[in-house]
Design a protein around this motif. Structure first.
Motif, PDB file in Angstrom:
ATOM      1  N   UNK A 100      41.735  55.602  40.468  1.00  0.00           N
ATOM      2  CA  UNK A 100      42.982  54.981  39.619  1.00  0.00           C
ATOM      3  C   UNK A 100      43.298  54.148  40.454  1.00  0.00           C
ATOM      4  N   UNK A 101      45.074  53.778  40.419  1.00  0.00           N
ATOM      5  CA  UNK A 101      45.161  52.455  40.900  1.00  0.00           C
ATOM      6  C   UNK A 101      45.200  52.188  42.373  1.00  0.00           C
ATOM      7  N   UNK A 102      45.777  54.037  43.106  1.00  0.00           N
ATOM      8  CA  UNK A 102      44.958  53.608  44.347  1.00  0.00           C
ATOM      9  C   UNK A 102      43.674  53.426  44.410  1.00  0.00           C
ATOM     10  N   UNK A 103      42.979  53.866  44.118  1.00  0.00           N
ATOM     11  CA  UNK A 103      41.633  53.728  44.794  1.00  0.00           C
ATOM     12  C   UNK A 103      41.178  52.205  44.533  1.00  0.00           C
ATOM     13  N   UNK A 104      41.581  51.007  43.813  1.00  0.00           N
ATOM     14  CA  UNK A 104      41.698  50.068  43.889  1.00  0.00           C
ATOM     15  C   UNK A 104      42.058  48.893  44.733  1.00  0.00           C
ATOM     16  N   UNK A 105      43.522  49.857  45.114  1.00  0.00           N
ATOM     17  CA  UNK A 105      44.107  49.560  46.876  1.00  0.00           C
ATOM     18  C   UNK A 105      43.703  49.328  47.813  1.00  0.00           C
ATOM     19  N   UNK A 164      40.762  46.976  48.575  1.00  0.00           N
ATOM     20  CA  UNK A 164      41.450  45.767  49.019  1.00  0.00           C
ATOM     21  C   UNK A 164      41.984  45.236  50.484  1.00  0.00           C
ATOM     22  N   UNK A 165      43.023  47.423  51.116  1.00  0.00           N
ATOM     23  CA  UNK A 165      42.766  47.264  52.118  1.00  0.00           C
ATOM     24  C   UNK A 165      41.543  47.723  52.893  1.00  0.00           C
ATOM     25  N   UNK A 167      46.402  39.826  51.670  1.00  0.00           N
ATOM     26  CA  UNK A 167      45.675  40.346  50.570  1.00  0.00           C
ATOM     27  C   UNK A 167      45.833  41.142  49.545  1.00  0.00           C
ATOM     28  N   UNK A 168      46.915  41.787  49.436  1.00  0.00           N
ATOM     29  CA  UNK A 168      47.078  42.293  48.064  1.00  0.00           C
ATOM     30  C   UNK A 168      47.576  41.460  46.949  1.00  0.00           C
ATOM     31  N   UNK A 169      48.761  40.076  47.755  1.00  0.00           N
ATOM     32  CA  UNK A 169      49.683  39.006  47.157  1.00  0.00           C
ATOM     33  C   UNK A 169      48.228  38.607  46.689  1.00  0.00           C
TER      34      UNK A 169
END
Length: 218
Positions: free
Chosen positions: A17-22, A25-26, A76-78
């Protein structure tokens, strides 16, 4: 949309889910500055809290390292902005009672107690507690802590069945973790040609069960 796992991610336990998307990125940001991702977890704590657990290749992670990771991943998150609401960013080390997410983790901590959950039934169970007896390319052998009547004293769990695994805090684990951390930091100092000023067996800022952590409000 399904997140694509990068080839460089050797973790056998990954987010969804969202954790995988993040994580997508990181992870390249961490790799570029000499760190590897352990886990990403977005929780509802204090509004929203994004927890990023990371470490260096040698397994060490200082408060200064946490601050460096926080400064690197924040831009990167921004830019990608995967989280729609305001959140707190927490970067931490895995800690002594750490999650095991790579095959190498199970090999490194052979002989120590672990709690494990599987995604499918293994020997008629999904939860295990016991000592890591050995590990190979395909799975890990667990010596059950308390085998029920009729159960075998050991069970082999394939890596692809493991949903979660974490070390259990014991005196032996604390001693072993501090010893490994001390050796790794001394080796890192040697590579950087820095003086070894910490006494044998003692490393400043390391406490049993504690995690180096830095927090930033986003």
């Amino acid at each position: 949309m399904t997140a694509t796992v990068p080839h460089s991610d050797d973790r056998i336990i990954r987010e969804s889910g969202i954790d995988a998307r993040i994580a997508l990125i990181v992870q390249p940001v961490l790799r570029a500055i000499g760190f590897r991702l352990v886990r990403v977890h977005l929780t509802g704590q204090n509004g929203l809290t994004l927890q990023i657990m990371a470490e260096r290749e040698d397994g060490t992670m200082t408060v200064e390292d946490c601050e460096e990771v926080s400064r690197a991943v924040s831009p990167a998150l921004d830019v990608d902005d995967p989280i729609e609401k305001a959140y707190h960013l927490e970067v931490s080390s895995p800690g002594i009672d750490r999650p095991l997410v790579r095959k190498s983790d199970f090999a490194t901590w052979t002989g120590h107690l672990v709690k494990m959950e599987t995604s499918v039934l293994v020997a008629d169970r999904k939860r295990f507690k016991g000592k890591i007896a050995e590990s190979d390319a395909d799975g890990v052998l667990i010596e059950r802590d308390k085998a029920a009547y009729g159960e075998q004293p050991t069970v082999r769990v394939p890596y692809d069945a493991i949903a979660e695994a974490r070390l259990i805090l014991t005196d032996d684990l604390i001693r072993d973790a501090l010893s490994k951390d001390n050796r790794a930091r001394k080796e890192a100092k040697k590579r950087r040609d820095e003086p070894e000023d910490a006494p044998e067996g003692v490393e400043e800022g390391v406490e049993a069960g504690a995690e180096d952590e830095t927090e930033q409000k986003m």
